[in-house]
Every structure is written in C-alpha cells, then in structure tokens.
Design a protein around this motif. Structure first.
Motif, PDB file in Angstrom:
ATOM      1  N   LEU A 188       0.543  -0.988   0.353  1.00 17.56           N
ATOM      2  CA  LEU A 188      -0.002  -0.853   0.346  1.00 17.56           C
ATOM      3  C   LEU A 188       0.873   1.048   0.092  1.00 17.56           C
ATOM      4  N   THR A 189       0.558   2.613  -0.169  1.00 12.83           N
ATOM      5  CA  THR A 189       0.806   3.910   0.002  1.00 12.83           C
ATOM      6  C   THR A 189       0.762   3.730   1.565  1.00 12.83           C
ATOM      7  N   SER A 191       0.200   6.805   2.617  1.00  9.88           N
ATOM      8  CA  SER A 191      -1.466   8.084   2.740  1.00  9.88           C
ATOM      9  C   SER A 191      -2.317   6.899   2.708  1.00  9.88           C
ATOM     10  N   THR A 192      -2.154   5.768   2.213  1.00  7.65           N
ATOM     11  CA  THR A 192      -3.500   5.387   2.478  1.00  7.65           C
ATOM     12  C   THR A 192      -3.360   4.332   3.573  1.00  7.65           C
ATOM     13  N   TYR A 196      -6.260   3.934   7.073  1.00  3.57           N
ATOM     14  CA  TYR A 196      -7.011   2.617   7.452  1.00  3.57           C
ATOM     15  C   TYR A 196      -7.029   2.957   8.849  1.00  3.57           C
TER      16      TYR A 196
END
Length: 223
Positions: A188-189, A191-192, A196
C-alpha cells in the motif's frame, strides 16, 4: 424442566432427572463439581470428560441436560466446544465455568449461546443458583457483566465490521511497525495506511496506537 434439589434443609421435588456433563481437564475440579451437583440435585446423574473432544463424543450417545464447560482445554478449546454443542445439541444448556473474569470473553460466550457464565472462584451456592436459573430457561448473567453487557456487545459487533485489511494493519501495528513499514508489507501507499489507521481509531473510539492496541486485544481482534 422439573428437578430434585436439596437446599436449606428441605427438598423441592420435581419429576425430571437432570443429567450433567462436566468438561474440565482438572480431575480435582471435576470431582468437586460432581460432588456439589449430586449433593444438591437428588436425582442428578453427573458425568465427566477431560477434553472437549471426549465431551462431544459423550453428548452424541447420551442425553445431557446441562454441560458445565471450562474454556481452557487441551485440543479443542472451550469456546469452539460451546459453538459445536449449540450447533449439534441445541436443547442442551451450557454453563461456562471458567477462571476468567474478562468481560469481553463472558459476553462472547453469552452471544455464542451459553446459558450462563460463572467464575470458578464462586461459591457452591452461586453455581447452584446459576443452574437453577438456566433450568428455568433464563440466562444467568454474572453481576460483574450486568449493566455493561450492552456496551460490550456493541463493541463486539463493531469488531465484526472491521475488514481483514484493517486487521492486517492492526497486526503490524501490534508488532511496532511504522506506517512506512506497513505500507511496504501490505503493498500500500503510506497515505493509504494513514487512512486505515484513522478509520480504525474512529471505529474503535480511540486516539492513538497504544489505545488501539489495548482495545483490539480487549475485543478479540488481536491475540
């Protein structure tokens, strides 16, 4: 269901015999419970099993009215056994008899179909009272859980809403991973990952990682 019970010097006579099954891996505890039950329920038959697997086999060949079930067992655990008993023997009452005082564990058992929950440290009269309650078709809720069960049940329902990916993030947070490490591990990035975490904190009603870990452990999201 009617039964025989001897209490305070008088006999309350019914017509139905109660068959009990005690599932606990400690022989002394099984023996003590057996004595307690046969002293109070005059027509009781009390059987014993040292494991959930043995108890399930016994249930398949005998008519048991009440199972007194420990949660900490070798092999199949008590909670899994509870679910199996409720699935395959729905007319059998299950009273959890455990050393645990964890409110979330108590509520999970009640939600899974246990007729009651009693701590092993309670006195004999409390255990007998719990059995009398469930034989009347009522739930025996420990005093420590009364008044808090609704809130705990809400949090357990919340746990069901948390996605597998969010659980993965929690697991990595538990191991002290940074947002960057989590992003790399899950593809994932960063920022993601932050999104979460933000959503998890909001769902769980917490403000930081430490609080999130504590709450996740309490409601069974993490081991």
């Amino acid at each position: 269901m009617a039964w025989y019970i001897k209490q305070a010097g008088c006999d309350l006579r019914g017509e139905t015999r109660v068959n009990f099954l005690v599932i606990d891996d400690h022989p002394l505890i099984r023996s003590s419970i057996n004595t307690l039950l046969t002293d109070h329920f005059l027509r009781a038959a009390c059987f014993e099993s040292a494991s959930a697997e043995d108890g399930m086999r016994y249930l398949s060949t005998h008519q048991i009215g009440v199972v007194l079930l420990d949660l900490t067992l070798p092999g199949m655990g008590g909670f899994e056994a509870l679910r199996c008993i409720r699935q395959y023997h729905p007319d059998t009452f299950v009273l959890i008899l455990s050393a645990s005082n964890d409110l979330y564990e108590m509520q999970r058992c009640i939600d899974a179909g246990a007729a009651g929950f009693v701590n092993k440290g309670e006195t004999g009269p409390v255990i007998i009272s719990a059995i009398n309650t469930i034989l009347k078709g009522e739930k025996y809720i420990p005093l420590i859980l009364q008044g808090q069960g609704t809130e705990i049940a809400k949090k357990l329902k919340l746990a069901e809403k948390i996605t597998q990916r969010q659980r993965d993030v929690l697991r990595l947070l538990q191991h002290g991973k940074s947002n960057s490490d989590i992003a790399s591990s899950l593809g994932l990035t960063e920022s993601t990952v932050k999104v979460y975490c933000r959503d998890l904190y909001k769902l769980m009603g917490v403000n930081n990682r430490h609080q999130a870990m504590q709450e996740a452990l309490r409601i069974g999201l993490l081991d």
